[in-house]
Write a protein that holds these residues in place. Structure first.
Motif, PDB file in Angstrom:
ATOM      1  N   ILE A 626      59.854 -39.762 -18.788  1.00  0.00           N
ATOM      2  CA  ILE A 626      58.900 -40.610 -17.919  1.00  0.00           C
ATOM      3  C   ILE A 626      58.311 -39.724 -16.730  1.00  0.00           C
ATOM      4  O   ILE A 626      59.064 -38.967 -16.304  1.00  0.00           O
ATOM      5  CB  ILE A 626      59.691 -41.851 -17.482  1.00  0.00           C
ATOM      6  N   VAL A 627      57.000 -39.692 -16.767  1.00  0.00           N
ATOM      7  CA  VAL A 627      56.369 -38.562 -15.989  1.00  0.00           C
ATOM      8  C   VAL A 627      55.879 -39.238 -14.618  1.00  0.00           C
ATOM      9  O   VAL A 627      55.426 -38.499 -13.672  1.00  0.00           O
ATOM     10  CB  VAL A 627      55.193 -38.023 -16.792  1.00  0.00           C
ATOM     11  N   GLN A 628      55.680 -40.425 -14.405  1.00  0.00           N
ATOM     12  CA  GLN A 628      55.529 -40.815 -13.073  1.00  0.00           C
ATOM     13  C   GLN A 628      56.589 -42.511 -12.669  1.00  0.00           C
ATOM     14  O   GLN A 628      57.168 -42.759 -13.941  1.00  0.00           O
ATOM     15  CB  GLN A 628      54.197 -41.655 -13.397  1.00  0.00           C
ATOM     16  N   SER A 629      56.756 -42.567 -11.608  1.00  0.00           N
ATOM     17  CA  SER A 629      57.446 -43.591 -11.119  1.00  0.00           C
ATOM     18  C   SER A 629      56.833 -44.965 -11.657  1.00  0.00           C
ATOM     19  O   SER A 629      55.600 -45.097 -11.715  1.00  0.00           O
ATOM     20  CB  SER A 629      57.575 -43.839  -9.807  1.00  0.00           C
ATOM     21  N   PRO A 630      57.592 -45.903 -12.536  1.00  0.00           N
ATOM     22  CA  PRO A 630      57.126 -47.169 -12.821  1.00  0.00           C
ATOM     23  C   PRO A 630      56.091 -47.825 -11.844  1.00  0.00           C
ATOM     24  O   PRO A 630      56.366 -47.673 -10.807  1.00  0.00           O
ATOM     25  CB  PRO A 630      58.225 -48.022 -13.254  1.00  0.00           C
ATOM     26  N   LYS A 631      55.141 -48.526 -12.295  1.00  0.00           N
ATOM     27  CA  LYS A 631      54.000 -49.222 -11.532  1.00  0.00           C
ATOM     28  C   LYS A 631      54.121 -50.763 -11.676  1.00  0.00           C
ATOM     29  O   LYS A 631      53.840 -51.211 -12.899  1.00  0.00           O
ATOM     30  CB  LYS A 631      52.690 -48.378 -11.285  1.00  0.00           C
ATOM     31  N   HIS A 632      53.921 -51.350 -10.506  1.00  0.00           N
ATOM     32  CA  HIS A 632      53.738 -52.869 -10.808  1.00  0.00           C
ATOM     33  C   HIS A 632      52.470 -53.253 -10.345  1.00  0.00           C
ATOM     34  O   HIS A 632      52.005 -52.925  -9.364  1.00  0.00           O
ATOM     35  CB  HIS A 632      54.618 -53.781  -9.934  1.00  0.00           C
TER      36      HIS A 632
END
Length: 813
Positions: A626-632
């Motif tokens: 995973i290349v970015q922090s998860p986003k909501h």
């Protein structure tokens, strides 16, 4: 600075005219009765116009309770009944006991002073040689009057009136010349020997000055001529043969200064010789060539110290000339500070323009060389210059420029309401204490300048009332400077303090020590962490009571601390495998029922506030890292969780981790986080393509003609992009100076959005509003990205790294 005081003084004493109601015409015979040795003469041409101007003047009203005002206003019983019908003179004389005596001269008419209807009066005739003097007492006030050759004379001093009748009047050739100068307007002030006062010493500056005075509701200004004689040493004559140069000292003067004296020259050896002659020094004299590349020298008076400033026309030559007097000492904000071993150099060379001052420190800023008493003052002045907190950058100084010349021989400024202290020096001790009590807070600056021209000088004077907004010093000021033990890691951030309602500061250093600093700058606690914080610290409210905690991840731990530095149970959570992305915090319904997401390569771990794994979240593992922090992101009433993978897949999930939207296209993800723009998801790829994904999974692509440092961010309805040195806010381009910039940051506080960006070579922090306007006072000094928040007093604060080990806090008005 007595010439400055006298000009201000004239505005206080002309209040005497407020009680007069008729206009007058011009006459040329009144000068024959001006008292010998008079200090100030006011020529009044139109009483009616002047009366209205004086009543509307906010500056004149400040003198309402002083003796000069009381004596000459409508409360003065004698002047209340004077009705002149021609030009009048008001003369101010200083008697041997330093008290002021006043003499009023005008053409006599039958209606000038009618006393028949006045109660509580007495008129006594006195005989003096061949003349009659009337001793007039009205309401216990005494004045002495006489009529000579159709000229009416009234004086508060019987002695002065008798001397006038004996012919002891002002007959000097210079006074007659200055009296005869053409003038405009309703009020002209003639000032005897207006001196410059330095180091508590008054110096013989010139012979006489003639100043045409303009009195406006919010401003008093003057223009005129100053005459000097060659027969006696007068300070004005040291500028003989010098062409006035551009004044630049406002660029280096901190806004907290209270006074400035600056002089310019184009021939340093000649002005040195002239000053030596003025001081009466004899014998062989060798001029110093140190100042050959300098065209302006000034002394800045700070609340607790003084500084001398040289403005160079060739900085390399000036530094070379100063080389034998300096040795390197330290560095502050990329500015080298030197020890200065010749503290008497300026006084010996330029006294009395430069008074006796102990100078031990020197530094250079652009073409300015500044000498201060110690390093503390040097650091304060460097900080002010780099933060644009100087006089040149204030709104009120910009307003003053139209009333002043760009170039002058001598410039004198009084700042920050200090005019009352200067003005009081003109009066005797009793009146001086009254004047010292006057507030000049609405008058942040008074300026007086002289421009030499042959054997005289042009004079400009201005003092204006300024609004609160205009008086604000650059609207941003350095509030705190906090030095840590080690180099800072990352950027300092604000943290809410529920007890004070303000903001504290959290920062980590290279030793992985986390500091918690109060809003007043005191380090409250520090804690050693197991490694650097990944990403940013998230502010959470675990117990839904308004008391916030800080949540963040390091490579091995998920931490939650309260404001006192204690762990919030059951945290920290320790991990065997490395955490690879910053902590993501979801608060779906804004009710503090948080979900925390930890990323370990391909693995996705979701926790609740109890530190337990959320079993209902089914997306446990991606197919690639995973290349970015998860986003909501929420669109309408739907929640979307976006997880970007190294293989180019974008997972768009619902709350439980099931696929909500299928996107067939793969992307080359960049560092730019996935964003919401209108009702679409936006991915900016490493190939500089903008990909928009609608709620049906349809992808539209736009190739961007941008550089490798392009950045894109959206907050609400504000979109910000940055490319090279072009910042765009909702499409509006803002061209920044060429440089190397960090990423722009968007912050909403007090329901206003601010955009900050830092130039990392010159170390300048810019802040813009959502309309694209740079905030007044910016750029300021800073070496990291900035964090903006509201303060307990309702103002806005900004924190940023300063030097490698220093946290800076600025307050924005």
């Amino acid at each position: 600075m007595k010439q400055f005081l006298q000009i201000l003084f004239l505005f206080s004493v002309i209040i005497c005219l407020i009680g007069c109601d008729t206009s007058v015409s011009r006459s040329g015979t009144l000068v024959e009765y001006v008292p010998e040795g008079v200090s100030v003469v006011f020529k009044i041409r139109n009483f009616e116009t002047l009366q209205a101007d004086l009543k509307n003047s906010s500056l004149i009203s400040e003198f309402g309770k002083t003796t000069p005002h009381t004596f000459f206003s409508e409360k003065s019983q004698l002047l209340k009944y004077l009705k002149p019908t021609s030009e009048s003179l008001l003369c101010v004389s200083v008697e041997k006991d330093s008290s002021a005596a006043f003499t009023f001269i005008t053409k006599y008419s039958k209606t000038l002073l009618v006393t028949d209807s006045i109660k509580n009066k007495s008129v006594e005739t006195l005989f003096f040689k061949n003349s009659e003097i009337q001793r007039v007492v009205i309401e216990n006030e005494i004045a002495f009057t006489a009529i000579v050759d159709s000229v009416f004379i009234a004086s508060s001093s019987q002695k002065i009136l008798q001397e006038i009748l004996e012919g002891k009047t002002e007959k000097s050739e210079t006074f007659q010349k200055v009296y005869a100068l053409p003038h405009s307007g309703g009020l002209t002030s003639l000032l005897r020997s207006p001196p410059v006062k330095t180091d508590s010493v008054s110096n013989n500056f010139a012979s006489w000055a003639s100043v045409d005075v303009a009195v406006l509701p919010n401003q008093i200004s003057g223009t005129g001529i100053v005459l000097a004689r060659d027969t006696i040493p007068q300070l004005l004559n040291v500028f003989e043969g010098q062409a006035p140069q551009l004044n630049g000292i406002a660029q280096i003067t901190p806004t907290q200064a209270i006074g400035v004296l600056s002089f310019t020259f184009n021939d340093s050896e000649k002005i040195q010789k002239n000053l030596r002659a003025f001081r009466g020094e004899k014998g062989e004299f060798i001029t110093t060539g140190i100042f050959g590349s300098v065209n302006e020298i000034g002394i800045i008076e700070l609340p607790q110290s003084k500084a001398v400033v040289l403005k160079s026309i060739d900085a390399s030559l000036t530094m070379e000339a100063l080389g034998r007097f300096i040795s390197s000492s330290s560095s502050f904000r990329e500015t080298e500070i030197f020890n200065f071993n010749e503290p008497s150099l300026f006084t010996e060379t330029f006294y009395p323009l430069i008074p006796k001052t102990k100078l031990g420190t020197m530094f250079q800023l652009d073409n300015f060389f500044v000498f201060t008493e110690n390093e503390t003052v040097a650091q304060q002045m460097i900080a002010a210059y780099k933060n644009n907190a100087t006089l040149e950058n204030t709104a009120f100084f910009e307003d003053y420029k139209s009333s002043l010349s760009d170039a002058s021989s001598l410039l004198i400024l009084k700042m920050n309401g200090d005019s009352n202290q200067a003005l009081s020096g003109f009066f005797d001790s009793g009146i001086a204490s009254e004047v010292n009590g006057i507030s000049f807070k609405n008058y942040p600056l008074a300026a007086l300048q002289f421009s030499y021209d042959r054997d005289f000088a042009h004079l400009n004077f201005v003092c204006k009332e300024s609004s609160n907004a205009a008086r604000t010093t650059a609207t941003v000021s350095e509030a705190l400077n906090i030095k840590l033990e080690n180099t800072i890691l990352g950027s300092p951030v604000f943290f809410s303090n529920s007890s004070s309602g303000g903001k504290d500061i959290v920062v980590q250093d290279l030793a992985n020590i986390l500091y918690y600093i109060s809003g007043s700058g005191k380090i409250l606690w520090q804690k050693k962490l197991d490694g650097p914080i990944l990403g940013k610290i998230e502010e959470v409210d675990f117990f839904k009571n308004g008391n916030t905690q800080m949540a963040f991840a390091t490579k091995k731990n998920f931490h939650v601390f309260d404001r006192t530095g204690k762990n919030v149970s059951p945290f920290p959570l320790n991990f065997k495998d490395e955490i690879t992305r910053p902590l993501a915090v979801f608060d779906y319904d804004n009710n503090s029922d948080y979900r925390f997401i930890i990323i370990q390569g391909k693995d996705v771990l979701m926790y609740d506030k109890q530190g337990k794994t959320v079993s209902g979240f089914t997306f446990k593992k991606a197919k690639s890292n995973i290349v970015q922090s998860p986003k909501h992101i929420r669109i309408g009433n739907r929640d979307y969780i976006l997880i970007a993978e190294e293989n180019g897949k974008l997972n768009i999930l619902n709350r439980v981790g099931s696929s909500r939207l299928n996107v067939e296209k793969n992307f080359q993800f960049s560092e730019i986080p996935i964003a919401k723009e209108e009702n679409t998801f936006v991915v900016v790829t490493s190939e500089n393509t903008k990909e928009r994904i609608d709620e049906n999974g349809k992808v539209s692509s736009q190739k961007l003609d941008v550089s490798t440092n392009y950045w894109f961010e959206v907050q609400g309805n504000i979109k910000v992009t940055f490319d090279d040195n072009i910042l765009r806010i909702n499409g509006k381009p803002i061209e920044l100076p060429l440089g190397v910039y960090g990423k722009p940051s968007l912050t909403t506080t007090n329901r206003k959005l601010y955009i900050s960006i830092t130039e990392t070579q010159e170390n300048k922090v810019y802040v813009f509003d959502d309309k694209g306007a740079v905030l007044p006072g910016f750029p300021i000094y800073g070496t990291s990205s900035a964090h903006i928040s509201n303060a307990s007093n309702g103002k806005i604060k900004l924190t940023v790294q300063g030097e490698t080990d220093t946290v800076l806090v600025y307050q924005m008005e």
